[in-house]
Design a protein around this motif. Structure first.
Motif, PDB file in Angstrom:
ATOM      1  N   ASN A 202       0.908  -1.423  -0.563  1.00 47.73           N
ATOM      2  CA  ASN A 202      -0.123   0.289   0.069  1.00 47.73           C
ATOM      3  C   ASN A 202       0.780   1.304  -0.481  1.00 47.73           C
ATOM      4  O   ASN A 202       0.609   1.814   0.585  1.00 47.73           O
ATOM      5  CB  ASN A 202      -0.632   0.441   1.261  1.00 47.73           C
ATOM      6  CG  ASN A 202      -2.193  -0.292   0.808  1.00 47.73           C
ATOM      7  OD1 ASN A 202      -2.529  -0.908  -0.217  1.00 47.73           O
ATOM      8  ND2 ASN A 202      -3.419  -0.555   1.936  1.00 47.73           N
ATOM      9  N   LEU A 203       2.334   0.738  -0.578  1.00 48.21           N
ATOM     10  CA  LEU A 203       3.366   2.249  -0.671  1.00 48.21           C
ATOM     11  C   LEU A 203       2.342   3.616  -2.067  1.00 48.21           C
ATOM     12  O   LEU A 203       2.677   2.645  -3.037  1.00 48.21           O
ATOM     13  CB  LEU A 203       4.305   1.755  -0.731  1.00 48.21           C
ATOM     14  CG  LEU A 203       4.762   1.105  -0.097  1.00 48.21           C
ATOM     15  CD1 LEU A 203       6.046   0.202   0.359  1.00 48.21           C
ATOM     16  CD2 LEU A 203       4.487   1.641   1.847  1.00 48.21           C
ATOM     17  N   GLY A 204       1.945   4.662  -1.569  1.00 45.60           N
ATOM     18  CA  GLY A 204       1.874   5.337  -2.745  1.00 45.60           C
ATOM     19  C   GLY A 204       0.673   5.234  -3.803  1.00 45.60           C
ATOM     20  O   GLY A 204       0.271   4.651  -3.530  1.00 45.60           O
ATOM     21  N   GLY A 205       0.925   5.963  -4.315  1.00 41.61           N
ATOM     22  CA  GLY A 205      -0.572   5.195  -5.731  1.00 41.61           C
ATOM     23  C   GLY A 205      -1.478   6.395  -5.743  1.00 41.61           C
ATOM     24  O   GLY A 205      -1.041   7.086  -5.513  1.00 41.61           O
ATOM     25  N   LEU A 206      -2.057   5.982  -6.287  1.00 45.12           N
ATOM     26  CA  LEU A 206      -3.979   6.521  -6.670  1.00 45.12           C
ATOM     27  C   LEU A 206      -4.485   7.385  -5.126  1.00 45.12           C
ATOM     28  O   LEU A 206      -5.153   8.676  -5.915  1.00 45.12           O
ATOM     29  CB  LEU A 206      -4.578   6.559  -7.460  1.00 45.12           C
ATOM     30  CG  LEU A 206      -4.125   5.956  -9.417  1.00 45.12           C
ATOM     31  CD1 LEU A 206      -4.820   5.119  -9.419  1.00 45.12           C
ATOM     32  CD2 LEU A 206      -3.666   7.204  -9.645  1.00 45.12           C
ATOM     33  N   THR A 207      -4.027   6.691  -4.610  1.00 41.11           N
ATOM     34  CA  THR A 207      -5.025   7.516  -3.305  1.00 41.11           C
ATOM     35  C   THR A 207      -4.207   7.897  -2.054  1.00 41.11           C
ATOM     36  O   THR A 207      -4.658   8.457  -1.224  1.00 41.11           O
ATOM     37  CB  THR A 207      -5.561   6.263  -2.669  1.00 41.11           C
ATOM     38  OG1 THR A 207      -5.332   4.649  -2.495  1.00 41.11           O
ATOM     39  CG2 THR A 207      -6.991   5.880  -3.614  1.00 41.11           C
ATOM     40  N   LEU A 208      -2.865   7.624  -2.307  1.00 46.50           N
ATOM     41  CA  LEU A 208      -1.967   8.790  -1.850  1.00 46.50           C
ATOM     42  C   LEU A 208      -2.081  10.182  -1.563  1.00 46.50           C
ATOM     43  O   LEU A 208      -2.084  11.209  -2.430  1.00 46.50           O
ATOM     44  CB  LEU A 208      -0.531   7.885  -2.242  1.00 46.50           C
ATOM     45  CG  LEU A 208       0.547   8.861  -0.861  1.00 46.50           C
ATOM     46  CD1 LEU A 208       0.259   8.592   0.877  1.00 46.50           C
ATOM     47  CD2 LEU A 208       1.538   8.783  -0.990  1.00 46.50           C
ATOM     48  N   GLN A 209      -3.038  10.904   0.216  1.00 40.94           N
ATOM     49  CA  GLN A 209      -2.822  12.093   0.668  1.00 40.94           C
ATOM     50  C   GLN A 209      -2.488  12.742   0.100  1.00 40.94           C
ATOM     51  O   GLN A 209      -1.685  13.976  -0.265  1.00 40.94           O
ATOM     52  CB  GLN A 209      -3.782  12.217   0.994  1.00 40.94           C
ATOM     53  CG  GLN A 209      -5.787  12.143   0.696  1.00 40.94           C
ATOM     54  CD  GLN A 209      -6.499  12.536   2.198  1.00 40.94           C
ATOM     55  OE1 GLN A 209      -5.566  13.232   3.242  1.00 40.94           O
ATOM     56  NE2 GLN A 209      -7.635  11.921   2.573  1.00 40.94           N
ATOM     57  N   GLY A 210      -0.816  11.980   0.820  1.00 43.46           N
ATOM     58  CA  GLY A 210       0.627  13.123   0.642  1.00 43.46           C
ATOM     59  C   GLY A 210       0.178  14.102   1.914  1.00 43.46           C
ATOM     60  O   GLY A 210       0.946  14.742   1.196  1.00 43.46           O
ATOM     61  N   VAL A 211      -0.144  14.361   2.609  1.00 41.83           N
ATOM     62  CA  VAL A 211      -0.397  15.205   3.632  1.00 41.83           C
ATOM     63  C   VAL A 211       1.005  15.616   4.358  1.00 41.83           C
ATOM     64  O   VAL A 211       2.033  16.616   3.099  1.00 41.83           O
ATOM     65  CB  VAL A 211      -1.191  14.809   4.738  1.00 41.83           C
ATOM     66  CG1 VAL A 211      -1.154  16.700   6.149  1.00 41.83           C
ATOM     67  CG2 VAL A 211      -2.630  14.657   4.309  1.00 41.83           C
ATOM     68  N   ASP A 212       2.002  14.570   4.634  1.00 42.07           N
ATOM     69  CA  ASP A 212       3.065  15.425   5.492  1.00 42.07           C
ATOM     70  C   ASP A 212       3.994  15.318   3.761  1.00 42.07           C
ATOM     71  O   ASP A 212       5.023  16.084   3.654  1.00 42.07           O
ATOM     72  CB  ASP A 212       3.356  14.455   5.552  1.00 42.07           C
ATOM     73  CG  ASP A 212       4.640  14.408   7.288  1.00 42.07           C
ATOM     74  OD1 ASP A 212       5.241  15.740   7.039  1.00 42.07           O
ATOM     75  OD2 ASP A 212       5.738  13.598   6.805  1.00 42.07           O
ATOM     76  N   ASP A 213       3.805  14.475   3.429  1.00 44.93           N
ATOM     77  CA  ASP A 213       4.851  14.223   1.876  1.00 44.93           C
ATOM     78  C   ASP A 213       4.328  14.601   0.721  1.00 44.93           C
ATOM     79  O   ASP A 213       3.969  13.153  -0.272  1.00 44.93           O
ATOM     80  CB  ASP A 213       5.631  12.953   2.290  1.00 44.93           C
ATOM     81  CG  ASP A 213       6.775  12.760   1.168  1.00 44.93           C
ATOM     82  OD1 ASP A 213       7.624  13.808   0.919  1.00 44.93           O
ATOM     83  OD2 ASP A 213       6.923  11.759   1.229  1.00 44.93           O
ATOM     84  N   ASN A 214       3.771  15.746   0.074  1.00 50.34           N
ATOM     85  CA  ASN A 214       4.721  17.058   0.801  1.00 50.34           C
ATOM     86  C   ASN A 214       3.578  18.101   0.924  1.00 50.34           C
ATOM     87  O   ASN A 214       3.750  19.501   0.212  1.00 50.34           O
ATOM     88  CB  ASN A 214       5.687  17.515   0.439  1.00 50.34           C
ATOM     89  CG  ASN A 214       6.006  18.479   0.598  1.00 50.34           C
ATOM     90  OD1 ASN A 214       6.456  18.721   1.970  1.00 50.34           O
ATOM     91  ND2 ASN A 214       7.275  18.548   0.259  1.00 50.34           N
ATOM     92  N   ALA A 215       1.662  17.491   0.778  1.00 44.78           N
ATOM     93  CA  ALA A 215       1.166  19.298   1.145  1.00 44.78           C
ATOM     94  C   ALA A 215       1.356  20.282   1.912  1.00 44.78           C
ATOM     95  O   ALA A 215       1.195  20.940   1.764  1.00 44.78           O
ATOM     96  CB  ALA A 215      -0.276  17.948   1.272  1.00 44.78           C
TER      97      ALA A 215
END
Length: 345
Positions: free
Chosen positions: A132-145
């Motif tokens: 479950n690393l990365g992909g289309l559903t990763l929000q990435g709040v910390d990294d890097n929004a």
């Protein structure tokens, strides 16, 4: 990318522009940054290099900068990375990254670059996908929004400030695939532009660590470290904000220096850098692939897991952290940048 598909994405961004909220700057530092962090993370998940989500988010940022009066454009570049299948076979994946550049003109040709990567983690093999690393559903709040959110608030607050030196804001692409966007920016800089770049401030992973870390580049001269890293730490102390710098227990990363982000290509080119982050350094090594170990983030919790780097999980386990870290980062960097760029009344 096929021209027809690019036209489709462009039409989608134009059609969706009316849906983007116009968020007024609040008087309190960090409010705009945290609002933008949450908006980008939830509206543009899966911002992998070359993805439609990255292109849409880049257009959104271009519009934000333009609305504040900046000269802003999107720069694209082509790249590729190796993907490894479960069987062990490898193949090249091609992509077209999208970066946003906005210029705050100064009185002199020298400039300060403030940058944060827009892309989220790109799975590099079947093992990543299985975990479950990365992909289309990763929000990435910390990294890097969060890094993008802070950069946007700094740009909004500096839009009418007259400065001696220019300030260039860059939302880079493909940090997660070899820092390719930062390297592309560096390659396109003329020798004179490199010489005129006084400092590159890179914002990345601002949320989950126990404190903010300010690290200089290995090649950054001591005199510039004093004016940048040490000045940032001094501002933090004055304002009661927890901050530190790499303790330097490992000889590969001397005390006060950093690595492993978009600042690195500039550092290797001899351009002074300041990395701002909140991934904890333990025993002199950057905890770059894991969250800090705690009850909320047990040993082995990978930062790119879609179940962890999203606002729901972070709000539950670190309530108020997104707002606090956005506020603290802006409170330190705004006066620092104004001082370095020689703001004029």
């Amino acid at each position: 990318m096929l021209p027809a598909f690019r036209r489709l994405v462009r039409s989608l961004t134009i059609g969706a522009a009316c849906l983007f909220p116009v968020l007024a700057q609040a008087s309190a530092p960090g409010v705009l940054a945290s609002e933008q962090t949450r908006y980008i993370a939830t509206q543009f998940p899966g911002r992998m290099a070359g993805s439609p989500a990255e292109m849409l988010s880049a257009e959104y940022l271009r519009q934000k900068f333009a609305s504040w009066g900046y000269q802003s454009d999107i720069r694209t570049f082509k790249g590729r990375y190796i993907y490894t299948a479960r069987s062990g076979t490898t193949n090249w994946h091609n992509y077209t990254g999208s970066m946003v550049l906005a210029a705050h003109e100064g009185q002199e040709p020298q400039q300060i670059i403030v940058m944060a990567h827009l892309d989220t983690y790109t799975p590099l093999n079947d093992k990543d996908t299985d975990q479950n690393l990365g992909g289309l559903t990763l929000q990435g709040v910390d990294d890097n929004a969060a890094g993008i959110g802070v950069m946007l608030e700094l740009a909004e607050r500096l839009k009418t400030v007259k400065t001696t030196y220019g300030i260039r804001f860059i939302a880079s692409s493909a940090e997660e695939v070899g820092m390719s966007g930062a390297q592309n920016i560096l390659r396109r800089m003329s020798p004179q532009e490199r010489k005129n770049t006084l400092l590159v401030i890179n914002l990345d992973n601002l949320i989950v660590g126990q404190k903010l870390w300010f690290n200089s580049g290995v090649s950054t001269p001591a005199s510039i470290r004093k004016l940048t890293r040490d000045k940032a730490l001094s501002i933090a102390r004055t304002k009661g904000i927890a901050a530190g710098t790499n303790p330097g227990h490992n000889p590969r990363y001397p005390a006060g220096t950093g690595c492993c982000n978009d600042a690195e290509p500039f550092d290797k080119a001899g351009i002074p850098v300041l990395s701002v982050e909140s991934l904890d350094w333990q025993n002199g090594l950057k905890n770059g692939t894991q969250y800090p170990v705690s009850r909320a983030f047990p040993q082995g919790s990978n930062i790119h897991n879609i179940n962890l780097d999203n606002q729901q999980y972070l709000d539950k386990h670190l309530p108020g952290r997104i707002e606090k870290r956005s506020r603290d980062t802006v409170r330190i960097l705004l006066p620092l940048i104004q001082d370095l760029a020689k703001a004029r009344s």
